[in-house]
Motif scaffolding. Structure first.
Motif, mmCIF file in Angstrom:
data_model
loop_
_atom_site.group_PDB
_atom_site.id
_atom_site.type_symbol
_atom_site.label_atom_id
_atom_site.label_comp_id
_atom_site.label_asym_id
_atom_site.label_seq_id
_atom_site.Cartn_x
_atom_site.Cartn_y
_atom_site.Cartn_z
ATOM 1 N N UNK A 63 0.843 -1.197 0.000
ATOM 2 C CA UNK A 63 0.000 0.000 0.000
ATOM 3 C C UNK A 63 0.877 1.246 0.000
ATOM 4 N N UNK A 64 0.357 2.310 -0.567
ATOM 5 C CA UNK A 64 1.062 3.584 -0.637
ATOM 6 C C UNK A 64 0.151 4.692 -0.134
ATOM 7 N N UNK A 65 0.718 5.584 0.621
ATOM 8 C CA UNK A 65 -0.003 6.737 1.183
ATOM 9 C C UNK A 65 0.497 8.015 0.517
ATOM 10 N N UNK A 66 -0.434 8.892 0.192
ATOM 11 C CA UNK A 66 -0.128 10.227 -0.311
ATOM 12 C C UNK A 66 -0.874 11.250 0.516
ATOM 13 N N UNK A 82 -1.748 14.686 -7.444
ATOM 14 C CA UNK A 82 -2.188 13.488 -6.726
ATOM 15 C C UNK A 82 -2.820 12.487 -7.692
ATOM 16 N N UNK A 83 -3.576 12.975 -8.651
ATOM 17 C CA UNK A 83 -4.163 12.082 -9.651
ATOM 18 C C UNK A 83 -3.060 11.348 -10.417
ATOM 19 N N UNK A 84 -2.024 12.072 -10.820
ATOM 20 C CA UNK A 84 -0.913 11.456 -11.557
ATOM 21 C C UNK A 84 -0.282 10.344 -10.732
ATOM 22 N N UNK A 85 0.025 10.643 -9.465
ATOM 23 C CA UNK A 85 0.671 9.653 -8.610
ATOM 24 C C UNK A 85 -0.259 8.492 -8.275
ATOM 25 N N UNK A 86 -1.521 8.795 -8.049
ATOM 26 C CA UNK A 86 -2.480 7.745 -7.698
ATOM 27 C C UNK A 86 -2.659 6.757 -8.847
ATOM 28 N N UNK A 87 -2.649 7.239 -10.059
ATOM 29 C CA UNK A 87 -2.764 6.332 -11.201
ATOM 30 C C UNK A 87 -1.570 5.387 -11.269
ATOM 31 N N UNK A 139 -14.196 12.204 -5.954
ATOM 32 C CA UNK A 139 -14.905 12.011 -7.213
ATOM 33 C C UNK A 139 -13.941 12.128 -8.389
ATOM 34 N N UNK A 140 -13.071 13.152 -8.336
ATOM 35 C CA UNK A 140 -12.103 13.348 -9.413
ATOM 36 C C UNK A 140 -11.153 12.159 -9.526
ATOM 37 N N UNK A 141 -10.703 11.635 -8.404
ATOM 38 C CA UNK A 141 -9.834 10.464 -8.427
ATOM 39 C C UNK A 141 -10.565 9.249 -8.982
#
Length: 366
Positions: A63-66, A82-87, A139-141
Motif C-alpha cells: 500500500x502507498x499513502x499520499x 495526486x491524480x498522476x501519482x495515484x494512477x 470524485x475526481x480520483x
C-alpha cells in the motif's frame, strides 16, 4: 465511560472485510513526485535505474499513502499531481491511502491551519467546505480510476484541525470545541462517503507511545458521536514517542478498548548520523536512538523487523499494519528542502544517491 467504547457489533463486519486485505506494508511517498521532477533517481541492487514504486512493491510493499494539500505553495501534493501519482500506484496493484491535511501546507500537532481560501468562513460554511472538498477530490480520483481504498480525515489531529474552529488543545480544550471538531470530522467523513460509499475511514493522531493521551482523544470524539470510522491511525517516531515497548502498550490498549484495527501510519528510523554538507538532520545524535538499534544500515533493518513484529502481535489480530514515512525523500532540491537537501534524508530506505538499503530486504523477511 465503559472500558469498551465501541460495540463489537459495530465493528465486526468491517473487521472481517479488513482481515481479507491482510497486513499492510505501506510507504508514504508524498515527496516522490517532486524528487523525481527535481532530477532525483533511484537504483536497484545491481546499480540500474529503477522505478521506486515498482521496487518497493517488489520488496513487499502492499500500500502507498499520499498526502493532499488544498492549494500548496510549491504546486505539489495538490489534486492534479495526486491524480498522476495515484494512477501510478493503482497501476501497480497497490492499495492507496489518501491523507487529507485540510490545509495548504503541513498539518501536524503544531500546525493545523485552515486553507487560505476558507479563512473567512463561519462554522456552517466551513463544514460545508470540508464536505464538498472531500467529495470533489475523491470524485475526481474515481473518475480517473485512481480512487483510494482508505482516506484519513485529517493528519495527526490530536490538537484538532482547521484551527481555530476545530482546535481542542490548551485553552481550547472545552466541550464546545470538541463538538466543533467532531462536526468538522463528520463533514469530512460524509464527503468521503458521498463520493465513495465503500471507502474505509481512518482517524489519525500522533501518540504512538502514549496510551493515556490516545484513549483520551478517542473517548472524547466518541462522546461527540464520532465512533463509526474504520481504523485508528498513529504516528510513532522513537525520538518523540518513546520505546518500542511504549508502542506495544499503546497498540494493545487501543485494540482492547475500541476493537478497531490500528495502523502505525507513520514511522521511520535513521541509517546514519554522519554529517553531510548542507543537511541538518532532524535525528542527529545518539541520545535520540533506541537502545540496541544503532544508526546504521543494520540497526535500521533490525528496528524495522522488531517494529513489524510488535505491530503484528497487537491484541485480537488488530494490528492493521504500518506506513514508513518518506522512504525516498533523498536530498534532491524540493520546496521543503533545507540547505542543499532535506532534514529527513537519513531516515529513508535508500541512501543519499537513491540506492536501496538493507531495511528493504527486511521487508521481504517480515
Amino acid at each position: 465511560m465503559n472500558d469498551r467504547v465501541y460495540s463489537a457489533e459495530s465493528g465486526s463486519a468491517e473487521s472481517e472485510s479488513w482481515r481479507k486485505c491482510g497486513f499492510t506494508v505501506g510507504m508514504d511517498v508524498s515527496f516522490l513526485d517532486e524528487v523525481e521532477q527535481a532530477g532525483g533517481a533511484f537504483y536497484d541492487w545491481e546499480g540500474r535505474k529503477a522505478d521506486l514504486l515498482r521496487m518497493l512493491r517488489d520488496h513487499g510493499t502492499t500500500a502507498v499513502r499520499l498526502r493532499i494539500w488544498h492549494v500548496p505553495p510549491g504546486g505539489y501534493c495538490n489534486l492534479e499531481r495526486t491524480i498522476v501519482m495515484a494512477r501510478r500506484i493503482k497501476s501497480l496493484g497497490l492499495r492507496f491511502l489518501l491523507d487529507f491535511h485540510y490545509s495548504d501546507r503541513w498539518a501536524d500537532p503544531a500546525n493545523q491551519h485552515k486553507p487560505a481560501a476558507w479563512a473567512g468562513l463561519d462554522e456552517t460554511a466551513l463544514r460545508e467546505a470540508a464536505r464538498g472538498y472531500t467529495r470533489d477530490v475523491l470524485t475526481a480520483l474515481s473518475q480517473q480510476n485512481a480512487a483510494p481504498d482508505m482516506v484519513q480525515i485529517g493528519n495527526e489531529i490530536t490538537p484538532g484541525m482547521l484551527w481555530d474552529d476545530g482546535r481542542v488543545d490548551g485553552d481550547f480544550d472545552t466541550d464546545t470545541q470538541w463538538e466543533k471538531l467532531a462536526g468538522l470530522v463528520r463533514s469530512g467523513m460524509d464527503g468521503a462517503k458521498d463520493a465513495l460509499p465503500d471507502v474505509r475511514i481512518m482517524i489519525h493522531i500522533d501518540r504512538g507511545g502514549d496510551l493515556t493521551a490516545s484513549e483520551r482523544f478517542f473517548d472524547r470524539i466518541a462522546a461527540c458521536g464520532i465512533a463509526d470510522f474504520d481504523c485508528i491511525g498513529l504516528s510513532y517516531y522513537p525520538w518523540w514517542h518513546g520505546t518500542l515497548e511504549d508502542l506495544r502498550h499503546t497498540l494493545g490498549g487501543l485494540a482492547k478498548r475500541y476493537g478497531k484495527p490500528v495502523n502505525v501510519v507513520e514511522t521511520a528510523y535513521p541509517w546514519t548520523l554522519d554529517k553531510r554538507e548542507g543537511l541538518d538532520f532532524i535525528v542527529h545524535g545518539e541520545a535520540q536512538l533506541l537502545a540496541g538499534y544503532p544508526a546504521t544500515e543494520e540497526g535500521q533493518a533490525s528496528y524495522l523487523r522488531d517494529f513489524i513484529r510488535i505491530v503484528r502481535e497487537t491484541a485480537g489480530g488488530l494490528g492493521d499494519g504500518f506506513y514508513w514515512w518518506e522512504p525516498a525523500w533523498t536530498p534532491a532540491k524540493t520546496e521543503w528542502s533545507v540547505g542543499h537537501g532535506n532534514n529527513w534524508s537519513n531516515l529513508t530506505l535508500v541512501d543519499f544517491e537513491g540506492r536501496p538499503l538493507q531495511a528493504l530486504q527486511a521487508l521481504r523477511g517480515r
